[in-house]
Design an enzyme around this catalytic site. Structure first.
Site, PDB file in Angstrom:
ATOM      1  N   ASP A 109       0.239  30.272  33.793  1.00 25.88           N
ATOM      2  CA  ASP A 109       0.949  30.816  32.795  1.00 25.88           C
ATOM      3  C   ASP A 109       0.325  30.920  31.422  1.00 25.88           C
ATOM      4  OD1 ASP A 109       4.430  31.846  33.445  1.00 25.88           O
ATOM      5  OD2 ASP A 109       3.291  32.496  31.761  1.00 25.88           O
ATOM      6  N   HIS A 349      12.101  33.588  36.887  1.00 25.42           N
ATOM      7  CA  HIS A 349      12.799  32.710  36.339  1.00 25.42           C
ATOM      8  C   HIS A 349      13.688  33.072  35.328  1.00 25.42           C
ATOM      9  CE1 HIS A 349       9.257  33.492  33.962  1.00 25.42           C
ATOM     10  NE2 HIS A 349       9.816  32.822  33.061  1.00 25.42           N
ATOM     11  N   ASP A 350      13.686  34.280  35.012  1.00 24.43           N
ATOM     12  CA  ASP A 350      14.159  35.186  33.896  1.00 24.43           C
ATOM     13  C   ASP A 350      15.459  36.075  34.643  1.00 24.43           C
ATOM     14  OD1 ASP A 350      11.645  35.795  31.942  1.00 24.43           O
ATOM     15  OD2 ASP A 350      12.906  33.861  32.063  1.00 24.43           O
TER      16      ASP A 350
HETATM   17  O1  TEU Z   1      10.234  36.756  29.153  1.00 23.12           O
HETATM   18  C1  TEU Z   1      10.291  38.113  28.399  1.00 23.12           C
HETATM   19  C2  TEU Z   1      11.212  38.607  28.554  1.00 23.12           C
HETATM   20  O2  TEU Z   1      11.247  39.793  28.474  1.00 23.12           O
HETATM   21  C3  TEU Z   1      12.443  38.037  28.680  1.00 23.12           C
HETATM   22  O3  TEU Z   1      12.713  37.063  27.608  1.00 23.12           O
HETATM   23  C4  TEU Z   1      13.733  38.855  28.963  1.00 23.12           C
HETATM   24  O4  TEU Z   1      13.841  39.573  28.025  1.00 23.12           O
HETATM   25  C5  TEU Z   1      14.939  37.996  29.040  1.00 23.12           C
HETATM   26  O5  TEU Z   1      14.764  36.898  29.732  1.00 23.12           O
HETATM   27  C6  TEU Z   1      15.762  38.866  29.889  1.00 23.12           C
HETATM   28  O6  TEU Z   1      16.986  38.146  29.882  1.00 23.12           O
HETATM   29  C7  TEU Z   1       8.986  35.775  28.777  1.00 23.12           C
HETATM   30  C8  TEU Z   1       9.047  34.409  29.706  1.00 23.12           C
HETATM   31  O7  TEU Z   1       9.214  34.888  31.228  1.00 23.12           O
HETATM   32  C9  TEU Z   1      10.582  33.823  29.473  1.00 23.12           C
HETATM   33  O8  TEU Z   1      11.018  32.899  30.265  1.00 23.12           O
HETATM   34  C10 TEU Z   1      10.470  33.524  27.978  1.00 23.12           C
HETATM   35  O9  TEU Z   1      11.822  33.034  27.690  1.00 23.12           O
HETATM   36  C11 TEU Z   1       9.941  34.455  27.322  1.00 23.12           C
HETATM   37  O10 TEU Z   1       8.828  35.183  27.587  1.00 23.12           O
HETATM   38  C12 TEU Z   1       9.427  33.950  25.891  1.00 23.12           C
HETATM   39  O11 TEU Z   1       8.129  33.170  26.244  1.00 23.12           O
END
Ligand code: TEU
Length: 591
Positions: A109, A349-350
């Site tokens: 990542d 994970h999001d």
């Molecule tokens: O996620 C970016 C992003 O778009 C998410 O934050 C999304 O908007 C949100 O999770 C939806 O609920 C990336 C990574 O995947 C995330 O884990 C990080 O928190 C974020 O960037 C900041 O690095």
């Protein structure tokens, strides 16, 4: 360069990843080897054979770098060090070797839109307005006519992704710094060539360590409109929407082409690059992933994972409209059919768990988990499997706020309850369905305590249904979600039509049927899935090789087609009706 797997495209091939399946590991919750309740690299090492058995080609490893973990590692304080909670560089070398020995690859990542505020670059930048690294971040004085700290003094009215303002005041200098995510994730200023050079140097350092590519975090946010205009404020909104001013900014293609030149060109092998791009459009994705332009191999688009967002956004989810879902996915299939390449995902994970979100994680848990997997994996593009998805893991019945850990969720709760005065239970209800923590509970390896994830106490509670849904109960058991995923992945490895076949949507307007064809030469696959808990009659336009009851002429004779079953999640039935969440793929040569 040696071929990794029989029949596998060698890494000399610029698009070696086209028939790959990627597995995402969220290290904190994957497998804990030392009992501290936090997953780690030696835990992953112990599970490489599990991933090999599943048929995985590439592992995407979420951040394992040194971090204060304000956002679980997406806030990096040292790009060249492994966080002790996860292990050491030597542990990672062993993981890379173990994957390569088994014909698999590792994608790291890359989080370079922002660093941690504890990264030496930011510590130096914040040390004084005269710091040589001041311009490595976005520092600005208070808005004209405002004193620092006054409400409205923020340089722009942009809201952060994690609630609140996107600007943090530094009392010492009286200036603000930009952080699109948490205040402990200050945005890097990519306008500064020294910043870019330092990042490219760090990326080359990782490639020299033998990794196979990068998943690039919010990479479409690195070029901002340097005039930093205010954003539109929606009715009742607390902050302005800065997205149009910091997404896919004026220099984004220049930066990505420069990165490609400085990092990847002139090397003796090809790497995989995946750009996470919230809000990216098909038109933009065609440019970002056009091989001629030498930017990225594929992007993560967010259109389909936003379709159940309610009027208040992600925290008030509504049941997804299957027609809208099909329309979105089909538009990306067609949009990138002649140039570029799609990534295919339901989970990461999001995102909350898809079987609970778009499926039926109760009565039709197996059927809906495998139906959703089928319609995703049979599309044209690279499928991503998120840890636990291959087991059908579900959303979590979080009891109370004390069970949540995710900064986005906790900040939202605080703003919704304390600032907007919303009822706690209503806010919690939305979080139970939409929170990122649904994806972040430990993987269920067995029915042992804590699902066999740790011998200690896990950093976040294990889902209470680990005894029912776990790897030990599913590996090698025909009819399990795991075995169904293993067969889907094997199908992609053995079938050129799955990899390169042209996509053709069928019955777009049907409210529950997700059906399409994949055609390559004289071979065609017909994919059909009933994404509802009610049986549905198969329209004649979907040639599954059955006694098709034409809806208007039920007793019209049907013309049997060969319809060889390729994969199905139910035992063979009368193909004129799809049972609840039934998924079927048939091969036909008559079309
Ligand atoms: O996620 C970016 C992003 O778009 C998410 O934050 C999304 O908007 C949100 O999770 C939806 O609920 C990336 C990574 O995947 C995330 O884990 C990080 O928190 C974020 O960037 C900041 O690095």
């Amino acid at each position: 360069m040696n071929d990794f797997r029989a029949g596998w495209r060698s890494t000399d091939d610029p698009s070696w990843w086209r028939d790959a399946v990627v597995y995402q590991v969220y290290p904190r919750s994957f497998a804990d080897s030392d009992g501290d309740g936090i997953g780690d690299l030696r835990g992953l090492l112990g599970r490489v054979d599990y991933l090999h058995e599943l048929g995985i080609d590439v592992v995407w490893l979420s951040p394992i770098y040194a971090s204060p973990h304000d956002d679980n590692g997406y806030d990096i304080s040292d790009y060249r060090a492994i966080d002790p909670a996860f292990g050491t560089l030597e542990d990672l070398d062993e993981v890379i070797a173990a994957l390569h020995e088994r014909g698999m690859r590792l994608v790291m990542d890359l989080v370079v839109n922002h660093t941690s505020d504890e990264h030496p670059w930011f510590v130096e930048s914040a040390s004084s307005p005269q710091s040589a690294k001041r311009d490595w971040y976005w520092w600005r004085p208070p808005r004209d006519g405002f004193a620092a700290g006054e409400p409205g003094a923020e340089p722009t009215n942009w809201g952060s992704f994690f609630s609140g303002s996107a600007w943090q005041l530094d009392e010492a200098s009286g200036e603000y710094y930009l952080h699109l995510f948490s205040r402990k994730q200050p945005d890097l200023n990519w306008e500064n060539p020294s910043v870019r050079a330092a990042i490219y140097d760090m990326m080359r350092w990782w490639l020299d360590r033998g990794i196979d590519g990068f998943r690039m975090d919010v990479i479409n946010l690195i070029s901002k409109d340097p005039s930093l205009p205010d954003g539109e404020v929606s009715p009742g909104g607390l902050w302005g929407d800065g997205f149009p001013h910091y997404a896919a900014g004026p220099r984004i293609h220049e930066f990505l082409q420069e990165m490609h030149r400085e990092v990847f060109e002139g090397r003796d092998r090809q790497y995989l690059t995946i750009g996470e791009m919230p809000g990216v459009t098909i038109e933009q994705a065609r440019l970002f992933t056009d091989p001629e332009r030498r930017e990225l191999d594929m992007v993560f688009q967010f259109e389909h994972v936003g379709l159940d967002h309610g009027p208040e956004g992600k925290w008030s989810p509504a049941p997804v409209d299957i027609v809208a879902l099909k329309r979105s996915l089909a538009s990306w299939q067609v949009g990138l059919s002649d140039t570029g390449w799609n990534s295919l995902y339901w989970n990461n994970h999001d995102q909350p768990r898809v079987v609970s979100r778009f499926g039926d994680d109760g009565r039709y848990w197996f059927e809906s988990a495998t139906a959703l997997a089928t319609v995703l994996h049979l599309q044209r593009g690279t499928p991503f499997v998120y840890q636990g998805e291959e087991l059908g893991m579900t959303n979590v019945p979080f009891a109370g706020i004390e069970q949540f850990r995710d900064i986005e969720s906790l900040n939202y709760f605080a703003e919704a309850v304390d600032v907007l005065g919303m009822p706690r239970e209503e806010v919690l209800a939305g979080m139970r369905r939409a929170s990122r923590d649904n994806a972040r509970t430990p993987v269920h390896w067995s029915d042992e305590p804590h699902g066999g994830f740790t011998t200690g106490s896990p950093w976040i509670d294990v889902h209470p249904d680990f005894a029912r849904i776990n790897a030990a109960a599913q590996r090698g058991r025909p009819g399990s979600v795991f075995e169904f995923y293993r067969r889907l992945i094997a199908l992609r490895h053995s079938s050129a039509v799955v990899v390169d076949g042209e996509f053709g949507m069928l019955e777009l307007e049907h409210p529950a049927l997700f059906a399409f064809t994949r055609t390559l030469g004289d071979e065609r696959l017909v994919v059909a899935a009933n994404l509802s808990s009610e049986p549905l009659a198969v329209p004649v336009t979907v040639p599954l090789g059955a006694t098709v009851h034409a809806p208007h002429a039920p007793d019209a004779p049907h013309t049997p087609t060969d319809g060889e079953t390729v994969i199905a999640n139910y035992p063979r039935g009368d193909r004129s009706v799809l049972r609840p969440w039934e998924a079927l793929v048939v091969r036909t040569t008559e079309f």
